[in-house]
Motif scaffolding. Structure first.
Motif, mmCIF file in Angstrom:
data_model
loop_
_atom_site.group_PDB
_atom_site.id
_atom_site.type_symbol
_atom_site.label_atom_id
_atom_site.label_comp_id
_atom_site.label_asym_id
_atom_site.label_seq_id
_atom_site.Cartn_x
_atom_site.Cartn_y
_atom_site.Cartn_z
ATOM 1 N N GLU A 82 84.483 -44.715 -26.231
ATOM 2 C CA GLU A 82 84.242 -44.979 -27.137
ATOM 3 C C GLU A 82 84.237 -44.318 -28.064
ATOM 4 O O GLU A 82 84.561 -44.558 -29.451
ATOM 5 C CB GLU A 82 82.073 -44.801 -26.864
ATOM 6 N N ALA A 83 85.101 -42.877 -28.105
ATOM 7 C CA ALA A 83 85.416 -42.696 -28.638
ATOM 8 C C ALA A 83 87.423 -42.974 -29.255
ATOM 9 O O ALA A 83 87.079 -42.788 -30.412
ATOM 10 C CB ALA A 83 86.285 -40.976 -28.500
ATOM 11 N N ALA A 84 87.834 -43.344 -28.689
ATOM 12 C CA ALA A 84 89.147 -44.253 -28.928
ATOM 13 C C ALA A 84 89.262 -45.773 -30.053
ATOM 14 O O ALA A 84 89.548 -45.837 -30.658
ATOM 15 C CB ALA A 84 89.904 -44.826 -27.550
ATOM 16 N N ARG A 85 87.074 -46.274 -29.638
ATOM 17 C CA ARG A 85 86.878 -47.403 -30.372
ATOM 18 C C ARG A 85 87.109 -46.831 -32.314
ATOM 19 O O ARG A 85 86.948 -47.474 -32.797
ATOM 20 C CB ARG A 85 86.077 -48.107 -30.006
ATOM 21 N N ASP A 86 85.924 -45.584 -31.953
ATOM 22 C CA ASP A 86 85.863 -45.226 -33.394
ATOM 23 C C ASP A 86 86.465 -44.700 -33.748
ATOM 24 O O ASP A 86 86.977 -44.886 -34.981
ATOM 25 C CB ASP A 86 84.488 -44.303 -33.168
ATOM 26 N N ASN A 144 88.326 -45.768 -37.874
ATOM 27 C CA ASN A 144 88.474 -45.331 -38.346
ATOM 28 C C ASN A 144 89.943 -45.339 -39.627
ATOM 29 O O ASN A 144 90.390 -45.616 -40.534
ATOM 30 C CB ASN A 144 88.332 -43.853 -38.413
ATOM 31 N N ALA A 145 90.928 -46.146 -38.193
ATOM 32 C CA ALA A 145 92.337 -45.988 -38.195
ATOM 33 C C ALA A 145 92.554 -47.301 -39.554
ATOM 34 O O ALA A 145 93.121 -47.626 -40.612
ATOM 35 C CB ALA A 145 93.536 -45.996 -37.394
ATOM 36 N N ALA A 146 91.522 -48.367 -38.947
ATOM 37 C CA ALA A 146 91.818 -49.361 -39.668
ATOM 38 C C ALA A 146 91.065 -49.310 -41.628
ATOM 39 O O ALA A 146 92.252 -49.726 -42.327
ATOM 40 C CB ALA A 146 90.302 -50.688 -39.130
ATOM 41 N N GLU A 147 90.272 -48.638 -41.680
ATOM 42 C CA GLU A 147 89.788 -48.115 -42.415
ATOM 43 C C GLU A 147 90.454 -47.474 -43.540
ATOM 44 O O GLU A 147 90.702 -47.729 -44.582
ATOM 45 C CB GLU A 147 88.211 -47.211 -42.854
ATOM 46 N N MET A 148 91.224 -46.953 -42.681
ATOM 47 C CA MET A 148 92.549 -46.162 -43.455
ATOM 48 C C MET A 148 93.407 -46.609 -43.752
ATOM 49 O O MET A 148 93.943 -46.489 -45.719
ATOM 50 C CB MET A 148 92.892 -44.460 -42.618
ATOM 51 N N ARG A 149 94.047 -47.676 -43.342
ATOM 52 C CA ARG A 149 94.856 -48.926 -43.527
ATOM 53 C C ARG A 149 94.895 -49.615 -44.872
ATOM 54 O O ARG A 149 94.963 -49.555 -45.837
ATOM 55 C CB ARG A 149 95.378 -49.447 -42.294
ATOM 56 N N ASP A 150 93.187 -49.942 -44.971
ATOM 57 C CA ASP A 150 93.403 -50.515 -46.165
ATOM 58 C C ASP A 150 93.179 -49.860 -46.961
ATOM 59 O O ASP A 150 93.631 -49.747 -48.502
ATOM 60 C CB ASP A 150 91.724 -50.755 -45.959
ATOM 61 N N THR A 151 92.910 -48.339 -46.723
ATOM 62 C CA THR A 151 92.771 -47.571 -48.459
ATOM 63 C C THR A 151 94.425 -47.043 -48.291
ATOM 64 O O THR A 151 94.526 -47.090 -49.842
ATOM 65 C CB THR A 151 92.007 -46.278 -48.113
#
Length: 322
Positions: free
Chosen positions: A210-214, A218-225
């Motif tokens: 679950e932690a890895a999924r979170d 977050n990495a996807a959101e950071m990539r979008d930013t």
């Protein structure tokens, strides 16, 4: 019965006996007394259990002949035992391309060339119910041709059957060690289940997942930013690249005008020197103003030259400055 009738009866009896003898020889010979079938010998390394006399010999499903004899040959010198299997290839099973059956010599030459191309004999299970085997001939390029007889022209090399290969592979496996290792693993699993360690380990693994999924989310959101920031930087760079030539041209014109003003100021100063005294305060002020104007013009000219060579300095600043 007279003598002539007796001779006729005896002659007929003798002729009938000879006919029956010839018919028996033909029948017992399997009808092959007057044909030119060729016999070949095969040497199998494994067991020939399930192979019997009369078993078919096929080449890619096409019947070629049958097994005629299975022998057991013991070598007294090295106590080695070989099992030669004799097969007979029917002369009518090989047909020439232009029609007709080849001669015996031509058949031998055809088989010899096929052996050179990789023709090998192999035992194959014919029926799961009866457990009977047959001899299968096919091309296996790259396999060694091991001849064991004194007449290699009448021998077809063999290769192990799939069952023999599986048996040899299983024989090389350390089954006892594998069973012992499996027992140890099962014992460890049973102990882990009894202590609850396995359940806790699975729960910890679920939390880690679950932690890895979170983290991935977050990495996807950071990539979008990051992509948005990079797009803005690209837009600003494009705008600067568009406006920079006009700005440099205006700046160059201003530098030229300032140079003309400095030159006019120098001429006016030269004229004033003829009027003013050399050591007067006004002359000193004018001299100092002239020097500062010349220095300023030189600095601005150097700045213009630097911007022409490095226009990106307006964004990044001068190298070495902090």
């Amino acid at each position: 019965m007279n003598l002539q009738a007796y001779k006729t009866t005896v002659g007929a009896f003798v002729l009938g006996g000879l006919a029956l003898l010839a018919l028996g020889i033909i029948v017992l010979g399997g009808g092959r007394l007057f044909n030119s079938d060729i016999e070949y010998v095969l040497y199998f390394d494994g067991s020939v259990s399930g192979l019997s006399i009369g078993a078919p010999v096929v080449f890619r499903g096409v019947p070629l002949g049958s097994v005629t004899r299975i022998s057991l040959v013991a070598n007294a010198r090295d106590s080695n035992v070989t099992i030669p299997v004799l097969i007979r290839i029917d002369e009518k099973s090989i047909v020439r391309a232009n029609g007709g059956n080849p001669s015996e010599a031509l058949q031998q030459e055809i088989i010899r060339r096929m052996v050179q191309r990789g023709l090998r004999a192999q035992l194959q299970l014919q029926s799961l119910i009866t457990g009977q085997y047959r001899v299968v001939l096919d091309f296996h390029p790259g396999t060694p041709a091991n001849f064991r007889s004194s007449t290699p022209d009448r021998e077809i090399p063999t290769i192990p059957s799939p069952i023999d290969t599986i048996q040899r592979t299983l024989a090389r496996l350390p089954l006892e060690q594998m069973v012992h290792s499996l027992g140890t693993i099962l014992e460890s699993v049973s102990k882990a289940l009894g202590d609850g360690k396995l359940e806790r380990g699975l729960a910890a693994f679920d939390e880690t997942f679950e932690a890895a999924r979170d983290i991935l989310l977050n990495a996807a959101e950071m990539r979008d930013t990051a992509d948005s920031v990079l797009q803005r930087i690209d837009s600003a760079a494009a705008a600067v690249q568009t406006e920079l030539p006009g700005t440099l041209a205006s700046f160059r014109t201003a530098m030229q005008n300032m140079g003309l003003a400095a030159e006019q100021l120098r001429l006016a100063t030269a004229s004033a020197q003829n009027v003013l005294r050399r050591d007067s305060p006004t002359m000193n002020d004018v001299r100092r103003l002239l020097k500062e104007s010349i220095a300023t013009a030189r600095s601005l000219r150097e700045l213009a030259t630097m911007l022409e060579r490095n226009p990106e300095a307006l964004l990044r600043g001068k190298k070495g400055t902090r």
